[in-house]
Structure formats: structure tokens, C-alpha cells
Design an enzyme around this catalytic site. Structure first.
Site, PDB file in Angstrom:
ATOM      1  N   GLU A  50      49.682  35.793  36.575  1.00  0.00           N
ATOM      2  CA  GLU A  50      48.599  36.192  35.664  1.00  0.00           C
ATOM      3  C   GLU A  50      48.391  37.703  35.622  1.00  0.00           C
ATOM      4  O   GLU A  50      47.933  38.257  34.614  1.00  0.00           O
ATOM      5  CB  GLU A  50      47.285  35.496  36.022  1.00  0.00           C
ATOM      6  CG  GLU A  50      46.695  35.836  37.372  1.00  0.00           C
ATOM      7  CD  GLU A  50      47.172  34.924  38.496  1.00  0.00           C
ATOM      8  OE1 GLU A  50      46.526  34.925  39.558  1.00  0.00           O
ATOM      9  OE2 GLU A  50      48.191  34.233  38.317  1.00  0.00           O
ATOM     10  N   CYS A  76      49.866  30.317  44.015  1.00  0.00           N
ATOM     11  CA  CYS A  76      49.605  30.775  45.383  1.00  0.00           C
ATOM     12  C   CYS A  76      49.107  29.606  46.247  1.00  0.00           C
ATOM     13  O   CYS A  76      49.876  28.720  46.588  1.00  0.00           O
ATOM     14  CB  CYS A  76      48.633  31.951  45.371  1.00  0.00           C
ATOM     15  SG  CYS A  76      48.602  32.865  46.926  1.00  0.00           S
ATOM     16  N   HIS A 106      51.555  35.616  41.739  1.00  0.00           N
ATOM     17  CA  HIS A 106      50.429  35.570  40.792  1.00  0.00           C
ATOM     18  C   HIS A 106      50.898  36.084  39.433  1.00  0.00           C
ATOM     19  O   HIS A 106      50.730  37.268  39.120  1.00  0.00           O
ATOM     20  CB  HIS A 106      49.265  36.431  41.290  1.00  0.00           C
ATOM     21  CG  HIS A 106      48.523  35.857  42.447  1.00  0.00           C
ATOM     22  ND1 HIS A 106      47.385  35.094  42.305  1.00  0.00           N
ATOM     23  CD2 HIS A 106      48.766  35.930  43.778  1.00  0.00           C
ATOM     24  CE1 HIS A 106      46.955  34.721  43.513  1.00  0.00           C
ATOM     25  NE2 HIS A 106      47.775  35.217  44.421  1.00  0.00           N
TER      26      HIS A 106
END
EC number: 6.3.4.2
Length: 560
Positions: free
Chosen positions: A525, A396, A523
Site C-alpha cells: 500500500e 504483514c 506493505h
């Protein structure tokens, strides 16, 4: 539908989320479909506008919901996809009730906390519990929920006091998580906080069926018997969870204490006494985690490094990837402000310690964030990773700053910047998205799961994703790389290998002639799972351990 309410006592952050997730994992391993709801008593509509130091990271869901990090634990442990309505806040409930009142739904009645707010909570829970969260789109059989007993959470506690009778005893179970402290002065495990916590909960009309005691060290049998006697439960209804080397151990600790047999009897569940292969996989994973010898160090360069919960999903994604390649993760948190030149004059010790950490790391990660503080330090770290050919992943804001750094040092655009930090820059390489910046802060970003299309086959990340033509990952940003300037970067070797479906938004960058220099606007994750690591993070760990090329040559198969 069976409902399991998890309440917390004595202190916040005691581990309700991990324990609820672990119980869900055990029940899922028995073949049941499980969903989860998190109840937060704050008046905010969602977690989107919080500083990470308030409640930890903001977790983003597929539908764009910005929620409490506990929902991240639920998703990772249970391998499910939740929705924004799985996170209930006081703000959401009051807004819902006030909207109904304005609409005239209460037909002139006085709108009160009891019954209108409490009824709204119960209705919300019952409706959301039925929403499918698994890939097979079948209705869940078990709904896990968590809340606390603060003064602002009283309407929720009252709602569940009423709800236990509405749902009937055989369909409702209350688990209370409490703390058993062990003062250094005496070394004795104290039960009084748990006794007081259970007494307070009983006073509010909820009696715990299971008491889960958290402690630093394993609890002695005498302590278990004392809690059983004073808290009006059988000894087998007192469960101990001491501090363990990894959270993967928690479902195993619970299962060893007979929790499957208890739930089978208490909730009349159609399950065997023994868990299935899923829990065996967890056991193997926990054992493997504890036996790891080789270490891989990653420097996380961010601005919220004082509290590890601020980057909970990033840490988990790195841990999942390290475990997949049989390495122990050594995550070094570096405050990006300590890498800046101004810190050298202000506190040279901190400055040199931060740079020492960065230099000895095997790989560098710059995660997402907002605001100008610490950005110069992040740019320094990115510049070092690029010049020294250190494996690097920017997520990001980390990707946006990698573009800014490249523009300044490789294209010689000295004032290149993001309009977030310098609205008047002559070289705006990162710009805001007008449709996602209408003035309000809450819920106005580009949020949720979006498709990213690979525009070339010659991409490391595409290979890591299994040579897919596109990927779908979760986003949370208000700024993007300026599409009008991308050709200047590509000519110098910084390739934009992924973009959105319209081809306007740059989603993935890769640098030529570098072991691993990757930036992603999304993102990844948030989609990482213990047994399914996120490809960008896996790539970082593979590059940091010098095994990326071998992995790609094997057709992206992990060595046994």
C-alpha cells in the site's frame, strides 16, 4: 530554491497535508520539480512507536524511515520517493544539536533554542530541500513544508520567521490553512476563528501570503471579502476549499481559483499560466471517480477501526485499484474483536452485526498490526475467506495469521501460533527475527524497501506485477514465517511463491484452488499511486468483482 511554508490554524487535522500535496501537484504539472518536508513538534525521534490512534498510521519510506502519514500524501500526490530526513521532529533536532554540543562543535558557547535550535532547523531544511526525490535524480526547484503553531512548535515558527529573510521574499511564501465554521444554530459562516488565527501568526512574525479557508460548504463572496479586509490580504489571496467528494478534486479547486498565476508572480516562477497534461489527467480522474456506479465492497478486519487514518494507505491503495477498474469502493471497517466467540456472550448484537458485514463483503482484507488483541477475530475472518472461497489479501500480520490459520485447520496443528503471541507454542509457524529484536522498540524492525524474488512462474501475483522476476516493496515487521516448516504447508497447497534474495524469508503466499487467497509480508500500500495501483490490491479488487481471470487473459491490461 523556492520555499512554500504551509501553516495550520484553529484545529489540527484541518487538511494541511492534502492542501500542500495539491499545491505540489499543480506546480509539478507546470513542469517544476517539487519536494516536501513535514515538521512535527513532538519529541519522539520518529513515528515508529506511536499507537495509530495517536497520529494515524505510521508510513514507511524506501530508506526505512517511519514517518507521519502526511508524507504518504506527498508521495501519492507528487509521485516521488521521500527520505526519513524529510520528516523533521523536535526529537531529531534536539538530538542533532545535543550531539554537536557533546562533540564540542559550539566551542564552549551556551547552547540555546535561539540561535542554535532555530539555526539547526533552517540548515536541515536547506540541506534536505536539495535532495532529489524524482526518478531523474535532479535537484528540486520547490520545497513544500508544513508545521503548526502549538506551544511545542514555537522554535520551528521562530526558525521560519528568521528563514523568510535569509531566503529573501521572492523565494519564500507562507500559506495559512484555517477553518471557517458554520454553526447549525445560525447557518452563518464565521470568520472570527480565521481572523484570530492570522493575528496570532502575525504576532509570531509570519504574514500569510495565501489564506486557504476550509469549510463544509462553498464559501460566499461576502465572507471572502470580510477575511480579505480583516486579514490584510487581497481578495484573490483568499482561497476556498470546501468538503468535496474526493481529494482528487482539491488540486482542481485550487487551480480554478488562480493559484498558478499567483505563484508565477509571487515567486517569479518560469512557468506558463496554464497547467500541463498532468492536471488534465487529475481532472479526468476526479470526474470519473464521481461518475462511478458499480460498487465493490471490501471488509477490512483490523483492530484500529475507530479512526480511518489508522489505515490511510490501505484505504488509498484500495481506492486506487477500485478506480482503475471503474468501481466505487465500499470499505467496511470491522473491529476484529467483534468477530470473536467471547463477543457473542458479551454483546451478541455487535457480534452478529460484524459477521453480517463480513459475510456480505465481496472481498476480505486483513492488514498489518501488532499485539495479541483481536488476533482470534482475524483468524476467524481468514478461515471463513479460505473455506468459502472469498477473495482474500493478508498484509504483514495478515499473511502471518493466514499461515497460522492454515496450520491449525488444514495441518491439524491445534496449538500452531506466532511466538509474538505464544512464546512457548509447540508449533511456532511464525518466529521472531533475532537480529531485528535487540530489546529497543524504536527503529529495530526489518524496515524499508527490500527485494522479493518469485521462485515460480505459476503465480497470480507475479502475473499481476507484469511477470517480473522480482519486486521491491517496503517492509515493517519483526516476525517472519518459520522457514523450517514451509514444506509442510506446500504439500497441502499453500505455496510460498516469493522469498527474499537469500531464499530464507518467506514473502508471498498463494493458496491453490482458490479464486484469490494471497498473503504478502511487505506493505504494498505504501507504493500505490492514483494512476499506478498496487498489484496485490488490484488483484483483490479484480477477484472481488469477478474479473481477475479476464484481466490475466488480456495480459494484465485494464479494459477501457
Amino acid at each position: 530554491m523556492k520555499y512554500i511554508l504551509v501553516t495550520g490554524g484553529v484545529i489540527s487535522g484541518i487538511g494541511k497535508g492534502i492542501i500542500a500535496s495539491s499545491i505540489g501537484t499543480i506546480l509539478k504539472s507546470c513542469g517544476l520539480r517539487v519536494t516536501a518536508i513535514k515538521i512535527d513538534p513532538y519529541i519522539n525521534i520518529d513515528a515508529g512507536t506511536f499507537s495509530p490512534y495517536e497520529h494515524g498510521e505510521v508510513f514507511v519510506l524506501n530508506d526505512g524511515g517511519e514517518v507521519d502519514l502526511d508524507l504518504g500524501n506527498y508521495e501519492r500526490f507528487l509521485d516521488i520517493s521521500l527520505y526519513k530526513d524529510n520528516n523533521i521532529t523536535t526529537g531529531k533536532i534536539y538530538q542533532h544539536v545535543i550531539n554537536k554540543e557533546r562533540h564540542g562543535d559550539y566551542l564552549g558557547k551556551t547552547v540555546q533554542v535561539v540561535p542554535h535550535i532555530t539555526d539547526a532547523v533552517q540548515e536541515w531544511v536547506m540541506n534536505q530541500a536539495k535532495v532529489p526525490v524524482d526518478d531523474d535524480k535532479k535537484e528540486p526547484q520547490i520545497c513544500l513544508g508544513g508545521t503548526i503553531g502549538d506551544i511545542e512548535g514555537m522554535p520551528f515558527v521562530e526558525a521560519f520567521r528568521q528563514f523568510q529573510f535569509k531566503a529573501k521574499r521572492e523565494n519564500f511564501c507562507n500559506i495559512h490553512v484555517s477553518l471557517v465554521p458554520q454553526p447549525n444554530a445560525t447557518g452563518e459562516q464565521k470568520t472570527k476563528p480565521t481572523q484570530n488565527s492570522v493575528r496570532a501568526l502575525r504576532g509570531l512574525g509570519l504574514s500569510p501570503d495565501l489564506i486557504v479557508c476550509r469549510s463544509a460548504k462553498p464559501i460566499e463572496m461576502a465572507v471572502k471579502e470580510k477575511i480579505s479586509m480583516f486579514c490584510h490580504v487581497e481578495p484573490e489571496q483568499v482561497i476556498f476549499i470546501h468538503d468535496v467528494s474526493s481529494t482528487y478534486r482539491v488540486p482542481i479547486l485550487l487551480e480554478e481559483q488562480g493559484i498558478i498565476k499567483y505563484f508565477k508572480q509571487r515567486l517569479n516562477l518560469p512557468i506558463d499560466d496554464q497547467p500541463s497534461d498532468l492536471l488534465m489527467k487529475w481532472k479526468k480522474m476526479a470526474c470519473r471517480y464521481e461518475r462511478l456506479l458499480k460498487v465493490c465492497s471490501i471488509a477490512l478486519v483490523g483492530k484500529y477501526t475507530k479512526l480511518s487514518d489508522c489505515y490511510a494507505s490501505v484505504f488509498k491503495a484500495l481506492e486506487h485499484s477500485a478506480l482503475a477498474i471503474n468501481y466505487k469502493l465500499d470499505l467496511m471497517y470491522i473491529d476484529s474483536t467483534e468477530l470473536e466467540r467471547s463477543m457473542e456472550a458479551e454483546n451478541s448484537v455487535k457480534y452478529h452485526q460484524a459477521w453480517h458485514k463480513l459475510c456480505k463483503a465481496d472481498g476480505i482484507l486483513v492488514p498489518g498490526g501488532f499485539g495479541i488483541r483481536g488476533t482470534e477475530g482475524k483468524l476467524q475472518a481468514i478461515s471463513w475467506a479460505r473455506a468459502k472461497k472469498k477473495p482474500f489479501l493478508g498484509v504483514c500480520l495478515g499473511m502471518q495469521l493466514a499461515v497460522v490459520e492454515f496450520a491449525r485447520n488444514c495441518l491439524n496443528w491445534e496449538d500452531a501460533n506466532s511466538t509474538e503471541f505464544d512464546p512457548d507454542t509447540k508449533n511456532p509457524v511464525v518466529i521472531d527475527m533475532p537480529e531485528h529484536n535487540p530489546g529497543d522498540m524504536g527503529g529495530t524492525m526489518r524496515l524499508g524497501k527490500r527485494r522479493t524474488v518469485f521462485k515460480t512462474e505459476n503465480s497470480v501475483l507475479r502475473k499481476l506485477y507484469g511477470d517480473e522476476m522480482f519486486v521491491e516493496e517496503r517492509h515493517r515487521h519483526r516476525y517472519e514465517v518459520n522457514p523450517e516448516l514451509t514444506h509442510c504447508f506446500e504439500e497441502k497447497g499453500l505455496k510460498f511463491v516469493g522469498h527474499d534474495t537469500e531464499g530464507n524469508r518467506m514473502e508471498i503466499i498463494e493458496l491453490e484452488n482458490h479464486p484469490y487467497f494471497v498473503g504478502v509480508q511487505f506493505h504494498p500500500e505504501f507504493s500505490s499511486r492514483p494512476m499506478k495501483p498496487s498489484p496485490p490490491y488490484l488483484g483483490l479488487l479484480l477477484a472481488a468483482t469477478g474479473t481477475l481471470n479476464a484481466y490475466l487473459q488480456r495480459g494484465c491490461k485494464l479494459s477501457p
